[in-house]
Design a protein around this motif. Structure first.
Motif, PDB file in Angstrom:
ATOM      1  N   ALA A 143       0.736  -1.275   0.128  1.00 28.15           N
ATOM      2  CA  ALA A 143      -0.042   0.558  -0.204  1.00 28.15           C
ATOM      3  C   ALA A 143       0.607   1.470   0.475  1.00 28.15           C
ATOM      4  CB  ALA A 143      -0.874  -0.264   1.301  1.00 28.15           C
ATOM      5  N   ASP A 144       2.636   1.180   0.047  1.00 26.93           N
ATOM      6  CA  ASP A 144       2.743   2.384   0.818  1.00 26.93           C
ATOM      7  C   ASP A 144       3.885   2.760  -1.095  1.00 26.93           C
ATOM      8  OD1 ASP A 144       4.999   0.096   0.785  1.00 26.93           O
ATOM      9  OD2 ASP A 144       6.252   1.154   1.475  1.00 26.93           O
ATOM     10  N   CYS A 145       3.255   1.751  -1.822  1.00 24.02           N
ATOM     11  CA  CYS A 145       3.992   1.353  -3.578  1.00 24.02           C
ATOM     12  C   CYS A 145       2.946   2.600  -4.211  1.00 24.02           C
ATOM     13  CB  CYS A 145       3.834   0.308  -3.617  1.00 24.02           C
ATOM     14  SG  CYS A 145       5.394   0.421  -5.539  1.00 24.02           S
ATOM     15  N   GLU A 146       2.926   3.998  -3.839  1.00 23.49           N
ATOM     16  CA  GLU A 146       2.175   4.562  -4.675  1.00 23.49           C
ATOM     17  C   GLU A 146       1.821   4.679  -5.928  1.00 23.49           C
ATOM     18  OE1 GLU A 146       3.191   8.662  -5.476  1.00 23.49           O
ATOM     19  OE2 GLU A 146       5.301   8.106  -5.967  1.00 23.49           O
ATOM     20  N   HIS A 147       2.553   3.993  -7.475  1.00 20.28           N
ATOM     21  CA  HIS A 147       2.197   3.784  -8.141  1.00 20.28           C
ATOM     22  C   HIS A 147       1.559   2.730  -8.235  1.00 20.28           C
ATOM     23  CE1 HIS A 147       4.726   7.271  -9.971  1.00 20.28           C
ATOM     24  NE2 HIS A 147       5.273   6.287  -9.415  1.00 20.28           N
ATOM     25  N   VAL A 148       1.108   1.823  -7.758  1.00 20.87           N
ATOM     26  CA  VAL A 148       0.148   0.319  -7.634  1.00 20.87           C
ATOM     27  C   VAL A 148      -1.430   1.178  -6.886  1.00 20.87           C
ATOM     28  CG1 VAL A 148      -0.516  -1.349  -6.200  1.00 20.87           C
ATOM     29  CG2 VAL A 148       2.282  -1.242  -6.867  1.00 20.87           C
ATOM     30  N   ALA A 149      -2.203   1.041  -7.931  1.00 25.39           N
ATOM     31  CA  ALA A 149      -3.449   2.092  -7.893  1.00 25.39           C
ATOM     32  C   ALA A 149      -4.432   1.299  -8.071  1.00 25.39           C
ATOM     33  CB  ALA A 149      -3.167   2.561  -9.553  1.00 25.39           C
ATOM     34  N   ALA A 150      -4.273  -0.850  -8.450  1.00 28.38           N
ATOM     35  CA  ALA A 150      -5.713  -1.256  -9.204  1.00 28.38           C
ATOM     36  C   ALA A 150      -4.899  -2.731  -8.421  1.00 28.38           C
ATOM     37  CB  ALA A 150      -6.195  -0.748 -10.044  1.00 28.38           C
ATOM     38  N   ILE A 151      -5.916  -3.310  -8.934  1.00 27.76           N
ATOM     39  CA  ILE A 151      -6.618  -5.014  -8.904  1.00 27.76           C
ATOM     40  C   ILE A 151      -6.852  -5.517  -9.577  1.00 27.76           C
ATOM     41  CG2 ILE A 151      -6.435  -7.616  -6.729  1.00 27.76           C
ATOM     42  CD1 ILE A 151      -6.198  -5.087  -4.689  1.00 27.76           C
ATOM     43  N   LYS A 152      -6.560  -6.326  -9.996  1.00 31.10           N
ATOM     44  CA  LYS A 152      -7.665  -7.257 -11.071  1.00 31.10           C
ATOM     45  C   LYS A 152      -7.795  -8.914 -10.807  1.00 31.10           C
ATOM     46  CE  LYS A 152      -7.973  -9.465 -15.256  1.00 31.10           C
ATOM     47  NZ  LYS A 152      -7.132 -10.758 -16.816  1.00 31.10           N
ATOM     48  N   GLU A 153      -8.569  -9.157  -9.554  1.00 31.69           N
ATOM     49  CA  GLU A 153      -8.583 -10.125  -8.357  1.00 31.69           C
ATOM     50  C   GLU A 153      -9.530 -11.475  -9.488  1.00 31.69           C
ATOM     51  OE1 GLU A 153      -9.586 -12.771  -6.250  1.00 31.69           O
ATOM     52  OE2 GLU A 153      -8.238 -11.315  -5.988  1.00 31.69           O
ATOM     53  N   SER A 154      -8.637 -12.506  -9.765  1.00 27.15           N
ATOM     54  CA  SER A 154      -8.942 -13.388 -10.383  1.00 27.15           C
ATOM     55  C   SER A 154      -8.887 -14.489  -9.887  1.00 27.15           C
ATOM     56  CB  SER A 154      -8.739 -13.866 -12.030  1.00 27.15           C
ATOM     57  OG  SER A 154      -9.214 -12.225 -13.073  1.00 27.15           O
ATOM     58  N   SER A 155      -8.236 -14.187  -8.635  1.00 28.24           N
ATOM     59  CA  SER A 155      -8.761 -15.981  -7.959  1.00 28.24           C
ATOM     60  C   SER A 155     -10.123 -16.820  -7.548  1.00 28.24           C
ATOM     61  CB  SER A 155      -8.555 -15.663  -6.093  1.00 28.24           C
ATOM     62  OG  SER A 155      -9.739 -14.869  -6.004  1.00 28.24           O
ATOM     63  N   GLY A 156     -11.126 -16.316  -8.179  1.00 24.20           N
ATOM     64  CA  GLY A 156     -12.803 -16.658  -7.922  1.00 24.20           C
ATOM     65  C   GLY A 156     -13.172 -17.145  -7.565  1.00 24.20           C
ATOM     66  N   ASP A 157     -12.204 -16.973  -5.928  1.00 21.46           N
ATOM     67  CA  ASP A 157     -12.889 -16.519  -4.575  1.00 21.46           C
ATOM     68  C   ASP A 157     -13.407 -15.268  -4.380  1.00 21.46           C
ATOM     69  OD1 ASP A 157     -13.745 -16.798  -2.025  1.00 21.46           O
ATOM     70  OD2 ASP A 157     -11.510 -16.513  -1.073  1.00 21.46           O
ATOM     71  N   VAL A 158     -14.650 -15.002  -4.551  1.00 19.19           N
ATOM     72  CA  VAL A 158     -15.361 -13.164  -4.065  1.00 19.19           C
ATOM     73  C   VAL A 158     -15.297 -12.960  -3.514  1.00 19.19           C
ATOM     74  CG1 VAL A 158     -18.175 -14.152  -4.498  1.00 19.19           C
ATOM     75  CG2 VAL A 158     -17.303 -11.837  -5.675  1.00 19.19           C
ATOM     76  N   THR A 159     -15.285 -12.985  -2.158  1.00 20.60           N
ATOM     77  CA  THR A 159     -14.988 -13.052  -0.939  1.00 20.60           C
ATOM     78  C   THR A 159     -13.889 -12.002  -0.765  1.00 20.60           C
ATOM     79  OG1 THR A 159     -14.273 -15.148  -0.061  1.00 20.60           O
ATOM     80  CG2 THR A 159     -16.049 -15.406   0.310  1.00 20.60           C
ATOM     81  N   ARG A 160     -12.893 -12.554  -1.727  1.00 17.58           N
ATOM     82  CA  ARG A 160     -11.724 -11.349  -1.560  1.00 17.58           C
ATOM     83  C   ARG A 160     -12.256 -10.165  -1.567  1.00 17.58           C
ATOM     84  NH1 ARG A 160      -6.322 -13.739  -3.990  1.00 17.58           N
ATOM     85  NH2 ARG A 160      -5.743 -15.702  -2.093  1.00 17.58           N
ATOM     86  N   ILE A 161     -12.967  -9.705  -2.242  1.00 16.92           N
ATOM     87  CA  ILE A 161     -13.670  -8.240  -2.550  1.00 16.92           C
ATOM     88  C   ILE A 161     -13.790  -7.809  -1.616  1.00 16.92           C
ATOM     89  CG2 ILE A 161     -15.172  -7.001  -3.523  1.00 16.92           C
ATOM     90  CD1 ILE A 161     -12.787  -8.681  -6.400  1.00 16.92           C
ATOM     91  N   THR A 162     -14.527  -8.094  -0.695  1.00 22.42           N
ATOM     92  CA  THR A 162     -15.038  -8.008   1.020  1.00 22.42           C
ATOM     93  C   THR A 162     -13.804  -7.727   1.566  1.00 22.42           C
ATOM     94  OG1 THR A 162     -17.398  -8.450   0.483  1.00 22.42           O
ATOM     95  CG2 THR A 162     -16.699  -8.605   2.878  1.00 22.42           C
TER      96      THR A 162
END
Length: 304
Positions: free
Chosen positions: A156-175
Motif C-alpha cells: 500500500a505504500d507503493c504509490e503507483h500500484v493503483a488497482a487490482i484485477k482479482e481473478s482468484s475465483g473467490d468473490v469473498t476476496r473483494i470484501t
C-alpha cells in the motif's frame, strides 16, 4: 499521457493474426475501435487473452502502438507486463513508456511460481520503472502466484500500484480487500462469470473477456449495477452468463475468438500451439452464441 480513471469496463483485447500467424494490425485496430464506439472505458492489450505468451517483446510493443493509434486518445490504453524475467519486464516497460501508454496491468510472475516476497518485489520493481499507475493481475488459478489482502496491505505504500484485477475465483476476496484496505485500491473483477457478484460487492470495474464481442451489453450491465437497478442488471447478466462461463477455461482464447468470429467482429486466427475448436467443443460454443444472438436485449445491442 492520459490519466487512468480506474472505473468501468476494460476489455482484455484479443490480438488479431493473419492465417500465417503474422500480426494483423488492421484487424486489431478495427476491433478496438468497435469496442470504443460501443462505450468501453479503457483497453488492456497483450494479456492472457491477447496471447502474450506467443508474442516476442518487440511484437508486444507493436501491438501496444497499434492500440494507442486505434484509441486516438478516446480511452486509456494499458499494456500488460507478462515476461518470464524481471529484466525483460523492465525492458518492455521502458519501450512501452516511450510509446506513451497510460499505465500497466502487471503479472507478478509467470511460469516461475514466485512466493509472496518475490512477487511483491517484482511489483515494486515494475512500479519504480514505470512511474505510471499499475493494476496488479492476481490470478492464482492460472499462474499459481497468489497475492492476498495482507500482501496488498504491504504494497500500500507503493504509490503507483493503483488497482487490482482479482481473478482468484473467490468473490469473498473483494470484501476482505475492502475491509482491510478501504478504498486504497481500485478493484476490478477479472472473472467474467463473477461480474455481477463483484460489482454488487463494490468492484470499481470489470476486466472483460466476452465483453470484447459484446461491449455495449457489458457496459449496460456495469451502468445498471452502478445505478442500483439490480433487476434490470440481472436480466442482462443471466442472458450473458452461458457465454461468460467460456472465459473460465484453459481454452478461453479459442472460445472467445470463435465468439468474435460468429458475432462478426473478428477472426479465429491464433498462434500455435492453439488451434481452432472442433467437434463437440465447437458445436457447444456455436449453439450458445446462436441462442445469445437470438435473445440479446434490444436496448443495448453492440453496433458493429
Amino acid at each position: 499521457m492520459q490519466t487512468v480513471p480506474w472505473r468501468g469496463v476494460y476489455p482484455a483485447v484479443t490480438t488479431k493474426f493473419h492465417a500465417d500467424e503474422s500480426l494483423d494490425f488492421e484487424g486489431t485496430a478495427r476491433h478496438i475501435d468497435f469496442q470504443i464506439r460501443n462505450g468501453i472505458h479503457g483497453v488492456v492489450c497483450c494479456g492472457s487473452l491477447g496471447e502474450a505468451s506467443t508474442l516476442a517483446l518487440d511484437e508486444k510493443l507493436a501491438v501496444a502502438r497499434c492500440a494507442l493509434d486505434a484509441s486516438g486518445g478516446r480511452v486509456p490504453v494499458l499494456a500488460t507486463v507478462s515476461e518470464t524475467s524481471t529484466r525483460e519486464a523492465l525492458r518492455f516497460i521502458e519501450g512501452a513508456n516511450a510509446l506513451g501508454v497510460a499505465g500497466y496491468m502487471v503479472m507478478p510472475s509467470v511460469i516461475y511460481v514466485a512466493d509472496a516476497r518475490e512477487a511483491m518485489a517484482n511489483v515494486r520493481a515494475f512500479a519504480k520503472a514505470a512511474q505510471r499507475p499499475l493494476m496488479v493481475y492476481n490470478n492464482p488459478v492460472a499462474y499459481r502466484v497468489d497475492l492476498k489482502p495482507e500482501h496488498f496491505a504491504e504494497l500500500a505504500d507503493c504509490e503507483h500500484v493503483a488497482a487490482i484485477k482479482e481473478s482468484s475465483g473467490d468473490v469473498t476476496r473483494i470484501t476482505d480487500l475492502r475491509n482491510l484496505l478501504g478504498d486504497r485500491y481500485r478493484l476490478f473483477m477479472g472473472v467474467d462469470d463473477l461480474a455481477f457478484e463483484g460489482l454488487a460487492l463494490g468492484c470499481d470495474g470489470l476486466l472483460a473477456g466476452v465483453g470484447c464481442a459484446f461491449p455495449r451489453e457489458t457496459v449496460a450491465l456495469f451502468d445498471l449495477m452502478q445505478a442500483g437497478r439490480w433487476d434490470e442488471a440481472r436480466t442482462i447478466y443471466r442472458w450473458m452468463t452461458p457465454l461468460l462461463h467460456l472465459d473460465v477455461s484453459t481454452k478461453l482464447v479459442q472460445n472467445l475468438k470463435l465468439i468474435d468470429a460468429l458475432v462478426g467482429v473478428g477472426s479465429e486466427h491464433m498462434r500455435r500451439p492453439r488451434l481452432p475448436l472442433i467437434g463437440a467443443e465447437r458445436e457447444r460454443v456455436e449453439a450458445l452464441v446462436k441462442t445469445a444472438l437470438a435473445t440479446r436485449p434490444e436496448h443495448c445491442r453492440s453496433v458493429a
